[in-house]
Design an enzyme around this catalytic site. Structure first.
Site, PDB file in Angstrom:
ATOM      1  N   GLY A  15       0.822  -1.209   0.000  1.00 16.54           N
ATOM      2  CA  GLY A  15       0.000   0.000   0.000  1.00 16.54           C
ATOM      3  C   GLY A  15       0.849   1.248   0.000  1.00 16.54           C
ATOM      4  O   GLY A  15       0.635   2.170   0.791  1.00 16.54           O
ATOM      5  N   GLY A  18      -0.076   5.054   0.729  1.00 12.65           N
ATOM      6  CA  GLY A  18      -0.799   5.437   1.943  1.00 12.65           C
ATOM      7  C   GLY A  18       0.008   6.347   2.853  1.00 12.65           C
ATOM      8  O   GLY A  18       1.239   6.426   2.762  1.00 12.65           O
ATOM      9  N   ILE A  20       0.710   6.324   6.231  1.00 16.34           N
ATOM     10  CA  ILE A  20       1.723   5.684   7.077  1.00 16.34           C
ATOM     11  C   ILE A  20       2.807   5.052   6.213  1.00 16.34           C
ATOM     12  O   ILE A  20       4.005   5.147   6.517  1.00 16.34           O
ATOM     13  CB  ILE A  20       1.074   4.618   7.999  1.00 16.34           C
ATOM     14  CG1 ILE A  20       0.120   5.280   8.998  1.00 16.34           C
ATOM     15  CG2 ILE A  20       2.142   3.818   8.754  1.00 16.34           C
ATOM     16  CD1 ILE A  20      -0.697   4.292   9.838  1.00 16.34           C
ATOM     17  N   LEU A  70      -4.622  -6.454  -2.708  1.00 18.70           N
ATOM     18  CA  LEU A  70      -4.931  -7.395  -1.621  1.00 18.70           C
ATOM     19  C   LEU A  70      -6.050  -8.356  -1.977  1.00 18.70           C
ATOM     20  O   LEU A  70      -6.183  -9.415  -1.365  1.00 18.70           O
ATOM     21  CB  LEU A  70      -5.312  -6.631  -0.350  1.00 18.70           C
ATOM     22  CG  LEU A  70      -4.202  -5.826   0.327  1.00 18.70           C
ATOM     23  CD1 LEU A  70      -4.763  -5.068   1.518  1.00 18.70           C
ATOM     24  CD2 LEU A  70      -3.064  -6.734   0.771  1.00 18.70           C
ATOM     25  N   TYR A 138     -12.731  -1.561  21.433  1.00 21.02           N
ATOM     26  CA  TYR A 138     -14.189  -1.550  21.242  1.00 21.02           C
ATOM     27  C   TYR A 138     -14.899  -2.683  21.986  1.00 21.02           C
ATOM     28  O   TYR A 138     -14.351  -3.779  22.138  1.00 21.02           O
ATOM     29  CB  TYR A 138     -14.526  -1.637  19.747  1.00 21.02           C
ATOM     30  CG  TYR A 138     -14.364  -0.322  19.037  1.00 21.02           C
ATOM     31  CD1 TYR A 138     -15.460   0.515  18.804  1.00 21.02           C
ATOM     32  CD2 TYR A 138     -13.113   0.121  18.640  1.00 21.02           C
ATOM     33  CE1 TYR A 138     -15.306   1.741  18.174  1.00 21.02           C
ATOM     34  CE2 TYR A 138     -12.948   1.342  18.008  1.00 21.02           C
ATOM     35  CZ  TYR A 138     -14.045   2.143  17.779  1.00 21.02           C
ATOM     36  OH  TYR A 138     -13.897   3.355  17.168  1.00 21.02           O
ATOM     37  N   LYS A 165     -10.434  -4.775  11.269  1.00 22.63           N
ATOM     38  CA  LYS A 165      -9.055  -4.694  11.769  1.00 22.63           C
ATOM     39  C   LYS A 165      -8.784  -5.792  12.798  1.00 22.63           C
ATOM     40  O   LYS A 165      -7.722  -6.401  12.813  1.00 22.63           O
ATOM     41  CB  LYS A 165      -8.791  -3.312  12.400  1.00 22.63           C
ATOM     42  CG  LYS A 165      -8.920  -2.135  11.465  1.00 22.63           C
ATOM     43  CD  LYS A 165      -7.950  -2.162  10.303  1.00 22.63           C
ATOM     44  CE  LYS A 165      -6.549  -1.751  10.662  1.00 22.63           C
ATOM     45  NZ  LYS A 165      -5.680  -1.583   9.465  1.00 22.63           N
ATOM     46  N   VAL A 193      -3.931   8.666  13.883  1.00 25.00           N
ATOM     47  CA  VAL A 193      -2.625   9.066  13.347  1.00 25.00           C
ATOM     48  C   VAL A 193      -2.661  10.496  12.831  1.00 25.00           C
ATOM     49  O   VAL A 193      -3.438  10.839  11.939  1.00 25.00           O
ATOM     50  CB  VAL A 193      -2.170   8.099  12.233  1.00 25.00           C
ATOM     51  CG1 VAL A 193      -0.785   8.489  11.718  1.00 25.00           C
ATOM     52  CG2 VAL A 193      -2.150   6.654  12.746  1.00 25.00           C
TER      53      VAL A 193
END
Length: 345
Positions: A15, A18, A20, A70, A138, A165, A193
């Protein structure tokens, strides 16, 4: 730092366009590594190189690109060939108008397994997976003690993106245990972030800053979050890649204790002068958000967080890997200043 590396080794970053990922590529190149980056569309190469230049690096031939997605098996074997490490940063971003949560869950989980399978078969030393605090915080009763890496999100009470995630990270650990062979895994779980934007690609967390600066937010919902600078997230990826002590570990990345969104707005107003004139540093009643949630799926995912402390600790990364993050305030201001400087508001 106990390392198992020499710096000239080739590292795959998935990726590659992106937010990050570009910061990871910057730091890898600065540390002397060669980098191969995957892109779904090779036409994005010029954008990535432009962002790296904004970050002070002319990558030249030390950076190459390969097309890989992906959702497909194609090209992953070639992507990992001759690499020593993989930073698996790519992940499906939050979808707002999905018909079923599997639209996010399946690509995230299957994508992780594709990368891990290819890495194992190619003899990669270690994969560092970018997960998220969404895989931790969560579905729990309210708690005042900070969340640490021993905690997992309860997926029966998690929004679809956070569920994706969580299930992708769980699938990664199960793969390593059952069929990983000699492949090692480390995981980084960043908070929201922030930090300097290098171009038009940035994390969905930074839209919070953009929406505050442009006056799009009428005020601040009573939401609590930890924040972390993208430069420190990238640094933690490199430490997790190289340090022998990081094998088999997950690491929360936060720049300090959690703060309420109204405090974020106050930081912007206190430090940006007239550039923060449109920022509304006032607390919104919970009912405002609940009404907006009826029409906006993104807002709906925030409702369970209203009034909930979301404090996290990065003590593990600090103590085990010598990680030293910037403060949340510095990360927030760096994001805001870069958006202003690059005319991205």
């Amino acid at each position: 730092m106990d390392t198992n590396s020499n710096t000239d080794e080739l590292v795959l970053v998935t990726g590659g366009a992106g937010f990050i990922a570009v910061h990871c590529i910057l730091q890898l190149l600065n540390a002397g590594h060669r980098v191969r980056a995957t892109l779904r569309d090779l036409n994005r190469e010029a954008v990535v190189r432009s962002m790296l230049r904004e970050g002070g690096v002319e990558a030249g031939e030390r950076l190459t690109f390969i097309q890989a997605d992906l959702s497909s098996d194609a090209h992953w074997k070639e992507a990992v060939k001759d690499c020593a490490y993989v930073l698996h940063v790519a992940s499906p971003t939050p979808k707002l108008n999905f018909k079923h949560e599997d639209e996010m869950i399946i690509p995230a989980r299957e994508g992780v397994l594709r990368v891990l399978r290819a890495s194992r078969d190619a003899g990669i030393k270690r994969v560092v997976l970018t997960s998220a605090i969404g895989a931790i915080v969560y579905g729990h009763p309210k708690q005042t003690t900070p969340y640490d890496e021993t905690v997992w999100t309860d997926t029966t009470h998690a929004p679809a993106y956070q569920k994706s995630k969580t299930l992708a990270e769980r699938a990664a650990w199960e793969f390593i245990e059952r069929e990983g062979g000699k492949l090692e895994l480390s995981v980084v779980n960043p908070a929201a972030v922030m930090g300097p934007v290098l171009g038009p690609d940035y994390s969905h967390s930074i839209y919070l800053i953009k929406n505050l600066l442009t006056g799009k937010m009428a005020g601040c919902p009573k939401i609590n979050s930890c924040f972390v600078d993208v430069r420190d997230v990238a640094d933690l990826h490199l430490r997790a890649m190289l340090d022998l002590k990081a094998k088999g570990e997950r690491f929360i990345a936060t720049g300090g204790e959690s703060i309420w969104l109204v405090e974020v707005a106050k930081i912007l107003k206190a430090h940006l002068g007239n550039k923060a004139d449109k920022v509304k540093a006032m607390q919104l009643p919970n009912t405002v958000l609940r009404i907006a949630a009826l029409k906006d799926p993104m807002v709906k995912s925030m409702v369970p967080l209203l009034g909930t402390p979301m404090n996290l600790t990065s003590a593990k990364a600090i103590e085990l890997l010598g990680w030293s993050p910037r403060s949340s305030k510095e990360a927030i201001l760096a994001a805001a200043e870069s958006l202003i400087r690059l005319n991205l508001l």
